[in-house]
Scaffold this active site. Structure first.
Site, PDB file in Angstrom:
ATOM      1  N   SER A 157       0.850  -1.193   0.000  1.00  0.00           N
ATOM      2  CA  SER A 157       0.000   0.000   0.000  1.00  0.00           C
ATOM      3  C   SER A 157       0.882   1.238   0.000  1.00  0.00           C
ATOM      4  O   SER A 157       1.900   1.279  -0.718  1.00  0.00           O
ATOM      5  CB  SER A 157      -0.936  -0.066   1.222  1.00  0.00           C
ATOM      6  OG  SER A 157      -1.828   1.002   1.233  1.00  0.00           O
ATOM      7  N   LYS A 175      -5.476   2.871  -2.350  1.00  0.00           N
ATOM      8  CA  LYS A 175      -4.697   2.237  -1.282  1.00  0.00           C
ATOM      9  C   LYS A 175      -5.487   2.178   0.032  1.00  0.00           C
ATOM     10  O   LYS A 175      -5.296   1.242   0.821  1.00  0.00           O
ATOM     11  CB  LYS A 175      -3.379   2.979  -1.079  1.00  0.00           C
ATOM     12  CG  LYS A 175      -2.424   2.899  -2.274  1.00  0.00           C
ATOM     13  CD  LYS A 175      -2.084   1.465  -2.683  1.00  0.00           C
ATOM     14  CE  LYS A 175      -0.884   1.436  -3.637  1.00  0.00           C
ATOM     15  NZ  LYS A 175      -0.609   0.070  -4.143  1.00  0.00           N
TER      16      LYS A 175
END
Ligand code: COA
Length: 292
Positions: A157, A175
């Site tokens: 992420s 994300k």
């Protein structure tokens, strides 16, 4: 403040060389950058690997290099993570070749700088589809095998969405979805022996993501940024975190997000220079046209 030279240690200097002997890694986005470094580190501890991406030439070259560097076997599989059928075929190839999947890195991602006003619907959707839907597709394709091996997921992420980061609305939304998805995966699959964690890299030098962003900004990764640990990140820093999270040392850790950013998250106002760029209308115009 000046940036100190390379100091990131190799995980091979810290963890035993055989901790992943007999294990198999399936890594999307493994042909370059952070994901390639994670794959190499995990292979150096005994695993074989499949790396997955859209560009077969680059993947094949990377797979050969990774095999030579580690003495393990790495194979390349062409798949766009937006295409579930292509992922299923990459998984089938992995099972045919190695017989199992223990570890999965959901790392394929897309990024560019664009303001909300300057971004098309398709531009926003493209990044969300690669990052978030691609993560879902990868998990769907691999989960039966990861359950069978009582294995583990790492999702790559970012820290961009912890605060508002200008020109990163698409990535921030994508994300944030990845982080939330991983937590749900951890809860649903924990009772079946599957772990799921997120690694959130900060500014990591010499990666495609950083060069794409810094090439478009007036200030580069090498500019003085207030890293509490006094240096920019390296791919090896993220790779070592992945080795830890896949290892038995992390067997009671699931549903977590581990930022690998030298502590930058706690001191930054924004991941990108602000307000300099925002105050320069000509820069913005050029940036959203992809000219910077
Ligand atoms: N600014 C604004 N919009 C942009 C853009 C930019 N710099 N780059 C792409 N887009 C838009 C395109 O114009 C298109 O929208 P449109 O159809 O309305 O014109 C949309 O995004 C999709 O672009 P396209 O090039 O067709 O998609 P793709 O699937 O081939 O490429 C990307 C995916 C856009 C994410 C591309 O940047 C990529 O492949 N990146 C490689 C991986 C990467 O970025 N790695 C680093 C991760 S941190």
């Amino acid at each position: 403040m000046s940036i100190k030279p390379v100091v990131a240690p190799s995980s091979a200097d810290v963890f035993k060389g055989d901790i992943f002997q007999g294990k198999v890694l399936f890594c999307t986005g493994g042909g370059s950058g952070i994901c390639k470094a994670m794959t190499e580190a995990i292979m150096r501890h005994g695993a074989n690997a499949t790396i997955v991406g859209r560009k077969l030439d680059r993947l094949t070259e990377a797979a050969i290099g990774l095999s030579q560097a580690t003495g393990q076997t790495c194979v390349a599989a062409r798949a766009d993570v937006r295409q579930p059928q292509q992922l299923k075929e990459a998984v089938a190839m992995t099972i045919e070749r190695f017989g199992r999947i223990d570890f999965v890195i959901c790392g394929a991602a897309g990024n560019f700088l664009a303001s909300i006003d300057g971004m098309s619907e398709n531009a926003f959707r493209t990044v969300v589809e690669i990052d978030t839907l691609g993560t879902f597709n990868t998990v769907k394709a691999t989960l039966p095998y990861v359950r069978a091996s009582r294995g583990s997921y790492i999702h790559v992420s970012s820290t961009l969405h912890y605060k508002g980061t200008p020109y990163q609305a698409h990535v921030s939304a994508a994300k944030a979805g990845v982080d939330a998805f991983s937590a749900v995966l951890a809860l649903e699959e924990g009772p079946k022996g599957v772990r799921s964690n997120v690694i959130a890299p900060g500014a990591i030098a010499d990666t495609e993501g950083m060069s794409r962003l810094s090439n478009q900004m007036s200030r580069s990764i090498n500019s003085p940024l207030p890293y509490p640990l006094g240096r920019a990140g390296e791919v090896q820093d993220v790779a070592s975190a992945a080795v830890f999270l896949f290892s038995h040392a992390a067997s009671y850790i699931t549903g977590q997000v581990l930022a690998v950013d030298g502590g930058y998250e706690h001191v930054r106002a924004s991941q990108l220079p602000y307000p300099e760029a925002v105050l320069d209308p000509e820069s913005i115009k050029q940036m959203v046209r992809g000219k910077l």
